[in-house]
Design a protein around this motif. Structure first.
Motif, PDB file in Angstrom:
ATOM      1  N   TYR A  63       0.823  -1.202   0.000  1.00 21.28           N
ATOM      2  CA  TYR A  63       0.000   0.000   0.000  1.00 21.28           C
ATOM      3  C   TYR A  63       0.856   1.251   0.000  1.00 21.28           C
ATOM      4  O   TYR A  63       1.923   1.290   0.587  1.00 21.28           O
ATOM      5  N   ASN A  67      -3.397   9.533   2.614  1.00 24.96           N
ATOM      6  CA  ASN A  67      -4.589   9.657   3.442  1.00 24.96           C
ATOM      7  C   ASN A  67      -5.840   9.220   2.682  1.00 24.96           C
ATOM      8  O   ASN A  67      -6.952   9.464   3.127  1.00 24.96           O
ATOM      9  N   TYR A  68      -5.661   8.598   1.538  1.00 19.20           N
ATOM     10  CA  TYR A  68      -6.784   8.057   0.779  1.00 19.20           C
ATOM     11  C   TYR A  68      -7.045   6.625   1.215  1.00 19.20           C
ATOM     12  O   TYR A  68      -6.141   5.917   1.658  1.00 19.20           O
ATOM     13  N   GLY A  69      -8.289   6.193   1.040  1.00 20.05           N
ATOM     14  CA  GLY A  69      -8.556   4.769   1.124  1.00 20.05           C
ATOM     15  C   GLY A  69      -7.918   4.130  -0.098  1.00 20.05           C
ATOM     16  O   GLY A  69      -7.743   4.794  -1.127  1.00 20.05           O
ATOM     17  N   GLU A  70      -7.565   2.855   0.007  1.00 20.26           N
ATOM     18  CA  GLU A  70      -6.864   2.229  -1.120  1.00 20.26           C
ATOM     19  C   GLU A  70      -7.165   0.744  -1.186  1.00 20.26           C
ATOM     20  O   GLU A  70      -7.073   0.032  -0.194  1.00 20.26           O
ATOM     21  N   GLN A 113     -13.968  -0.922   2.455  1.00 23.47           N
ATOM     22  CA  GLN A 113     -13.678   0.337   1.765  1.00 23.47           C
ATOM     23  C   GLN A 113     -14.616   0.525   0.581  1.00 23.47           C
ATOM     24  O   GLN A 113     -15.097   1.622   0.322  1.00 23.47           O
ATOM     25  N   TRP A 116     -17.970   1.759   1.982  1.00 19.88           N
ATOM     26  CA  TRP A 116     -17.930   2.744   3.072  1.00 19.88           C
ATOM     27  C   TRP A 116     -18.895   3.879   2.752  1.00 19.88           C
ATOM     28  O   TRP A 116     -18.805   4.512   1.713  1.00 19.88           O
ATOM     29  N   THR A 119     -17.665   7.549   1.804  1.00 19.52           N
ATOM     30  CA  THR A 119     -16.773   7.725   0.660  1.00 19.52           C
ATOM     31  C   THR A 119     -17.588   8.237  -0.524  1.00 19.52           C
ATOM     32  O   THR A 119     -18.653   7.711  -0.826  1.00 19.52           O
ATOM     33  N   ASN A 139      -8.136   4.429  -5.394  1.00 22.54           N
ATOM     34  CA  ASN A 139      -8.029   5.290  -4.220  1.00 22.54           C
ATOM     35  C   ASN A 139      -9.370   5.964  -3.973  1.00 22.54           C
ATOM     36  O   ASN A 139     -10.062   6.327  -4.926  1.00 22.54           O
ATOM     37  N   TYR A 140      -9.708   6.124  -2.689  1.00 23.76           N
ATOM     38  CA  TYR A 140     -11.036   6.583  -2.278  1.00 23.76           C
ATOM     39  C   TYR A 140     -10.922   7.795  -1.359  1.00 23.76           C
ATOM     40  O   TYR A 140     -10.032   7.850  -0.507  1.00 23.76           O
ATOM     41  N   ASP A 141     -11.877   8.715  -1.516  1.00 25.51           N
ATOM     42  CA  ASP A 141     -11.901   9.906  -0.672  1.00 25.51           C
ATOM     43  C   ASP A 141     -13.342  10.294  -0.384  1.00 25.51           C
ATOM     44  O   ASP A 141     -14.149  10.343  -1.317  1.00 25.51           O
ATOM     45  N   HIS A 143     -11.503   8.519   2.933  1.00 26.93           N
ATOM     46  CA  HIS A 143     -11.170   7.107   3.168  1.00 26.93           C
ATOM     47  C   HIS A 143     -12.162   6.488   4.148  1.00 26.93           C
ATOM     48  O   HIS A 143     -12.818   7.180   4.924  1.00 26.93           O
TER      49      HIS A 143
END
Length: 157
Positions: A63, A67-70, A113, A116, A119, A139-141, A143
């Motif tokens: 990873y 600070n993003y979900g991944e 994720q 979520w 998100t 990548n998710y924002d 997160h």
């Protein structure tokens, strides 16, 4: 001049299709949980592409430090599609225990994720590593996977 126009048209059409290839399977799954559909984010996609290229030489499931979900995916060979990665992440739903908010000692954080509830945006990339294998990252924002919080509300299922 015509050649330039046609190649530009092809690139933008291909780009739109690529976005759809990632976004559609995400949002089909999210709709099953009565969640808002994700929106494509070019900044997240750029970050995903940058990070995927860092892994091109080794194709390792490491990873990034953001600070993003991944979510990351590796598949042997070149035949893997974005929908395959999303399906693999969704398959992790079985060990998730909604009542205890945990994964029962198995990996389910890609699934959580994916669903979520807070998100809103996603950006993804797919590359072929030097080994010839497929590497996909999204990548998710904002997160998800916040300790002690549920990814979705059960009463809506």
């Amino acid at each position: 001049m015509v050649t330039f126009f046609l190649s530009s048209f092809f690139i933008s059409t291909q780009s739109s299709r690529t976005v759809s290839d990632f976004l559609t399977p995400h949002n089909i799954i999210r709709s099953q949980y009565h969640l808002k559909p994700l929106q494509w984010d070019a900044k997240l996609a750029s970050y995903a592409r940058w990070y995927a290229n860092q892994r091109r030489g080794d194709c390792q499931l490491i990873y990034s430090n953001s600070n993003y979900g991944e979510n990351i995916f590796w598949g042997k060979g070149k035949r893997w599609k974005p929908a395959d990665a999303v399906a693999a992440w969704f398959a992790e739903r079985s060990p998730y225990d909604y009542n205890r908010i945990n994964c029962n000692s198995k990996d389910c954080l890609h699934f959580t994720q994916l669903v979520w509830r807070t998100t809103l945006r996603v950006g993804c990339a797919k590359i072929i590593c030097t080994s010839g294998d497929t590497y996909i990252t999204c990548n998710y924002d904002p997160h998800g996977n916040i300790i002690g919080q549920r990814p979705y509300w059960l009463q809506f299922l």
